[in-house]
Design a protein around this motif. Structure first.
Motif, PDB file in Angstrom:
ATOM      1  N   ILE A 114      -6.779   9.611 100.786  1.00  0.00           N
ATOM      2  CA  ILE A 114      -8.151  10.042 101.077  1.00  0.00           C
ATOM      3  C   ILE A 114      -8.471  11.359 100.373  1.00  0.00           C
ATOM      4  O   ILE A 114      -9.501  11.492  99.706  1.00  0.00           O
ATOM      5  N   GLN A 136     -11.201  12.136  97.280  1.00  0.00           N
ATOM      6  CA  GLN A 136     -12.277  13.115  97.430  1.00  0.00           C
ATOM      7  C   GLN A 136     -12.243  14.143  96.313  1.00  0.00           C
ATOM      8  O   GLN A 136     -13.288  14.521  95.769  1.00  0.00           O
ATOM      9  N   GLY A 144     -16.594   6.540  97.025  1.00  0.00           N
ATOM     10  CA  GLY A 144     -17.044   5.179  97.290  1.00  0.00           C
ATOM     11  C   GLY A 144     -17.801   4.591  96.114  1.00  0.00           C
ATOM     12  O   GLY A 144     -18.051   3.381  96.075  1.00  0.00           O
ATOM     13  N   GLY A 153     -13.021   5.662  94.815  1.00  0.00           N
ATOM     14  CA  GLY A 153     -12.999   5.284  96.224  1.00  0.00           C
ATOM     15  C   GLY A 153     -11.585   5.228  96.757  1.00  0.00           C
ATOM     16  O   GLY A 153     -10.618   5.514  96.037  1.00  0.00           O
ATOM     17  N   THR A 210      -8.933   3.106  99.920  1.00  0.00           N
ATOM     18  CA  THR A 210      -8.707   2.123 100.979  1.00  0.00           C
ATOM     19  C   THR A 210      -7.413   2.486 101.686  1.00  0.00           C
ATOM     20  O   THR A 210      -6.366   2.606 101.051  1.00  0.00           O
ATOM     21  N   GLU A 264      -9.674   1.398 107.075  1.00  0.00           N
ATOM     22  CA  GLU A 264     -10.783   2.157 106.493  1.00  0.00           C
ATOM     23  C   GLU A 264     -10.911   1.825 105.011  1.00  0.00           C
ATOM     24  O   GLU A 264      -9.985   2.049 104.237  1.00  0.00           O
ATOM     25  N   ASP A 265     -12.073   1.300 104.617  1.00  0.00           N
ATOM     26  CA  ASP A 265     -12.330   0.932 103.221  1.00  0.00           C
ATOM     27  C   ASP A 265     -13.566   1.681 102.737  1.00  0.00           C
ATOM     28  O   ASP A 265     -14.666   1.482 103.240  1.00  0.00           O
ATOM     29  N   CYS A 266     -13.376   2.579 101.769  1.00  0.00           N
ATOM     30  CA  CYS A 266     -14.490   3.354 101.218  1.00  0.00           C
ATOM     31  C   CYS A 266     -14.591   3.064  99.724  1.00  0.00           C
ATOM     32  O   CYS A 266     -14.354   3.932  98.882  1.00  0.00           O
ATOM     33  N   THR A 267     -14.894   1.815  99.391  1.00  0.00           N
ATOM     34  CA  THR A 267     -15.079   1.400  98.004  1.00  0.00           C
ATOM     35  C   THR A 267     -16.326   0.523  97.904  1.00  0.00           C
ATOM     36  O   THR A 267     -16.827   0.028  98.910  1.00  0.00           O
ATOM     37  N   THR A 268     -16.816   0.363  96.677  1.00  0.00           N
ATOM     38  CA  THR A 268     -17.938  -0.541  96.403  1.00  0.00           C
ATOM     39  C   THR A 268     -17.608  -1.349  95.152  1.00  0.00           C
ATOM     40  O   THR A 268     -16.545  -1.172  94.548  1.00  0.00           O
ATOM     41  N   THR A 306     -16.641   0.724  92.093  1.00  0.00           N
ATOM     42  CA  THR A 306     -15.428   1.549  92.107  1.00  0.00           C
ATOM     43  C   THR A 306     -14.478   1.151  90.976  1.00  0.00           C
ATOM     44  O   THR A 306     -14.121  -0.014  90.836  1.00  0.00           O
ATOM     45  N   LYS A 332      -9.414   3.449  92.267  1.00  0.00           N
ATOM     46  CA  LYS A 332      -9.225   3.114  93.681  1.00  0.00           C
ATOM     47  C   LYS A 332      -7.893   3.665  94.175  1.00  0.00           C
ATOM     48  O   LYS A 332      -6.830   3.176  93.813  1.00  0.00           O
TER      49      LYS A 332
END
Length: 721
Positions: free
Chosen positions: A144, A148, A159, A163, A165, A169-173, A176, A179
């Motif tokens: 994480i 950031q 994201g 991003g 994962t 918790e998955d903060c991708t699109t 991305t 990763k």
């Protein structure tokens, strides 16, 4: 302990300063001349400028312009920091080497910039094409925080282009490209996409950590690379990175891959050893903290390595108490715990810089050993200890004990002090003690229960016995794991294992197979809500908070939630009360419960229920019919039964090992005839922890084949159970 270690004494812990010469490998890169500089991330910068221009049009006032100027200055500083990193000077040559090879091993000193910069360089060169670059980390907090940081350097929101994962918790699109993820998450992706076709480049960072997931990934990405090449699929490039590793061993495993050494670090670290061995490392730790606090100026923050949550909370309490009652300095301090069980947001609190004139003290487990840059850290205190779990296949017990770290870990810890400026590392052991440490840590795959590993590999259609491990586990460990899966009806046989339909369902849960079996069985006992709650609670650190000075009060306060049937049901009762409380934090404080861990359990429960929904499990609750819950516990833990043999002496049914009920159990001192337990911990004795009473007759009903070969000798004589 000698008086010179006394906090109030003028004679602090004696430390000997050693000017340690870092052993540098012969560099392969760079060549004699500095490489030609290239412009990095042009598309990101132009895109960001476009966004800034739009903002200026909308916010045409002075405040808006001031804000933009601040952002521009901050970005300029960040880009200058990137240029100052040792890896920047050799990025062109490094990209040439990566581009022409299928597999590359990169060994770079802590602080060289490899973790944050190399993925960005690869992306700037567009090596990934229309696919992604996957970067694995052993721990969620590292994944994480790195995402950031890299997003900030790319002037992008987390994201979007960058991003992450992590578990739950998955903060991708879809956009991305970089990763960051835990190694366990990439392993779960491989269960769906065996060839990892979503990626063109996989970066396995902190390879020296040798977590069980990382070791399995080594074999999976190596096989995926081979198959993709044989079938003329888009190539998969593998990059293995670390600051410390056995390069020859890794190179041989990855088909004699070339190892690239990155010399240089931005800042140096002065290593300090104790003059003599310390009897109490926690006390020595406290002394050293306040020695530094008294002698060093503000905003020189301290990172302390401890072994676990309870120890961290205890030291945090002591630090605050000493700072208030015996202030060694006028500098205000802020203490932050950092361990895996903390919710992500609270983990990240430790990374935020404090206002000028203060000092941050971070008390951490080994989660802070690698890949993390914690702002402001100039001093590292290394206790030289770590809490390690070891599985003994002969007894079926996992032993959790505090032990010495390896030399590799010691160097990783020291490196945390030299990330932003020259730093200091205070080792609470002598140099001669350090030289007796193991060179490298024993790989987790050689000391853990392999049942979950086997389940995951079988779900990928991989022959467990023939799998290409970097360091193969013992045949005894593999056989023990397969025997457990067979007893759970997850595989067809031990000799030629294949997943049953039940086994395929079990593999969908990121859990110990025994807990997965309990959840799947819960629908037959009408207690899915209760079992998922219990499993979530077993997946987090202890929910109990028991201050030493208020131990009796804490036990009396929590007594109303304790069940005479055992610990699992006591946990369930507490969790139900927590969910019904309006002011949860206040309620936890009043009842001496850990709000952080209960909240984490709630998050885990939500994710497990989501998996149950995807599996079309019907929600059900047994209310207060706890016999259904106890029977369901037995469906997964029937190999974890102990019965009373003689006065106050228990023996496990599976291995006939003498054990005792742990003092923390609600059943301690009651001696029921037959219990099921979640784990065994070994200190001076073998203790059963988290236990529940059962009716021996249930074993024949729930696991008849196991009951046939493991007959119980006691009879059920207790009334009301």
């Amino acid at each position: 302990m000698d008086s010179k270690y006394n906090i109030s004494s003028k004679n602090w812990l004696q430390i000997t300063k050693a000017a340690i010469k870092r052993i540098k490998p012969t560099p392969v890169l760079p060549s004699g001349n500095s490489p030609k500089k290239i412009k990095i991330d042009d598309h990101l910068k132009s895109n960001s400028n476009g966004v800034n221009n739009k903002k200026k049009e909308v916010n045409g006032n002075q405040a808006g312009n001031d804000q933009q100027n601040k952002k521009a200055i901050a970005n300029k500083n960040i880009q200058q920091q990137r240029r100052n990193l040792p890896v920047f000077a050799i990025r062109n040559r490094l990209l040439e080497e990566i581009n022409k090879r299928e597999t590359v091993i990169i060994l770079g000193e802590t602080g060289s910039g490899k973790t944050t910069q190399i993925p960005q360089y690869i992306h700037s060169a567009r090596f990934e094409g229309n696919k992604k670059i996957g970067i694995t980390q052993p721990r969620r907090v590292a994944a994480i925080s790195l995402a950031q940081r890299v997003a900030l350097e790319c002037q992008s929101e987390v994201g979007q282009i960058v991003g992450y994962t992590v578990r739950f918790e998955d903060c991708t699109t879809k956009s991305t490209k970089l990763k960051f993820m835990t190694d366990g998450m990439l392993l779960r992706e491989a269960m769906v996409d065996k060839l990892l076709l979503a990626y063109s480049i996989i970066v396995l960072d902190e390879a020296h950590e040798r977590t069980v997931h990382t070791d399995v990934l080594f074999g999976i990405v190596k096989q995926a690379q081979k198959i993709r090449k044989a079938k003329n699929f888009p190539a998969l490039k593998i990059i293995i990175m670390s600051a410390t590793m056995n390069v020859d061993h890794f190179s041989k495993y990855f088909n004699n891959a070339v190892a690239i050494y990155l010399e240089g670090r931005t800042y140096s670290v002065n290593i300090n050893y104790t003059v003599k061995a310390q009897e109490d490392y926690v006390h020595s730790c406290l002394v050293t903290i306040f020695q530094i606090h008294k002698q060093r100026p503000a905003n020189e923050d301290i990172l302390v390595f401890l072994t676990g949550q309870e120890e961290i909370e205890s030291v945090a309490h002591s630090v605050r108490l000493i700072a208030n009652e015996h202030p060694a300095s006028k500098i205000p301090i802020k203490v932050y715990p950092l361990y895996a069980g903390l919710p992500s947001q609270q983990q990240l609190d430790a990374f935020r810089p404090l206002a000028p004139g203060m000092r941050k003290i971070i008390l951490s487990t080994n989660v802070a050993e690698t890949s993390l840059t914690i702002s402001g850290i100039k001093h590292v205190i290394d206790t030289g200890m770590v809490k390690s779990r070891t599985f003994h296949s002969g007894t079926g017990f996992e032993v959790l004990r505090v032990q010495r770290i390896s030399q590799e870990q010691a160097w990783q810890r020291a490196g945390r002090a030299g990330r932003e400026f020259d730093g200091f590392c205070y080792r609470l052991y002598t140099k001669s003690e350090f030289e007796l440490f193991l060179k490298s840590s024993v790989p987790e795959i050689q000391r853990c229960n392999l049942s979950n590993v086997c389940l995951q590999l079988l779900s990928l259609g991989i022959n467990v016995v023939k799998f290409d491990f970097l360091d193969k586990p013992s045949n005894e460990s593999l056989t023990s794991a397969l025997e457990q899966l067979y007893q759970l009806n997850a595989i067809t046989s031990i000799q030629s294992p294949e997943l049953t339909d039940l086994g395929k369902q079990m593999s969908l849960f990121p859990l110990d197979p025994r807990y997965s079996k309990m959840i799947i069985s819960a629908k037959n006992y009408g207690c899915l809500e209760e079992i998922v709650s219990i499993v979530a609670l077993l997946s987090c650190e202890s929910v109990f908070y028991t201050p030493v000075a208020k131990r009796e009060q804490a036990n009396l306060t929590r007594h109303k939630y304790m069940s005479t049937l055992g610990d699992h049901l006591s946990l369930l009762t507490i969790f139900r009360a927590y969910n019904n409380a309006n002011e949860k934090r206040k309620w936890c404080k009043e009842n001496f419960l850990n709000a952080k861990n209960l909240n984490y359990a709630k998050e885990v429960r939500t994710q497990l229920m989501d998996i149950c929904t995807k599996c079309n499990f019907e929600k059900s609750s047994c209310g207060k019919n706890f016999d259904q819950v106890r029977k369901c516990l037995l469906t997964g833990l029937f190999m974890n039964i102990a019965e009373l043999h003689g006065p106050k002496q228990y023996v496990t049914v599976d291995t006939k090992t003498p054990v005792h009920i742990h003092p923390s159990s609600v059943l301690h001192g009651t001696y029921p005839h037959c219990v099921v337990f979640s784990e065994v911990v070994m200190t001076t004795k073998c203790y059963l922890r988290t236990i529940t009473t059962i009716n021996p007759e249930w074993l024949q009903e729930i696991a008849p084949s196991y009951a046939k070969s493991h007959r119980l000798t006691t009879q059920w004589t207790q009334n009301g159970h």
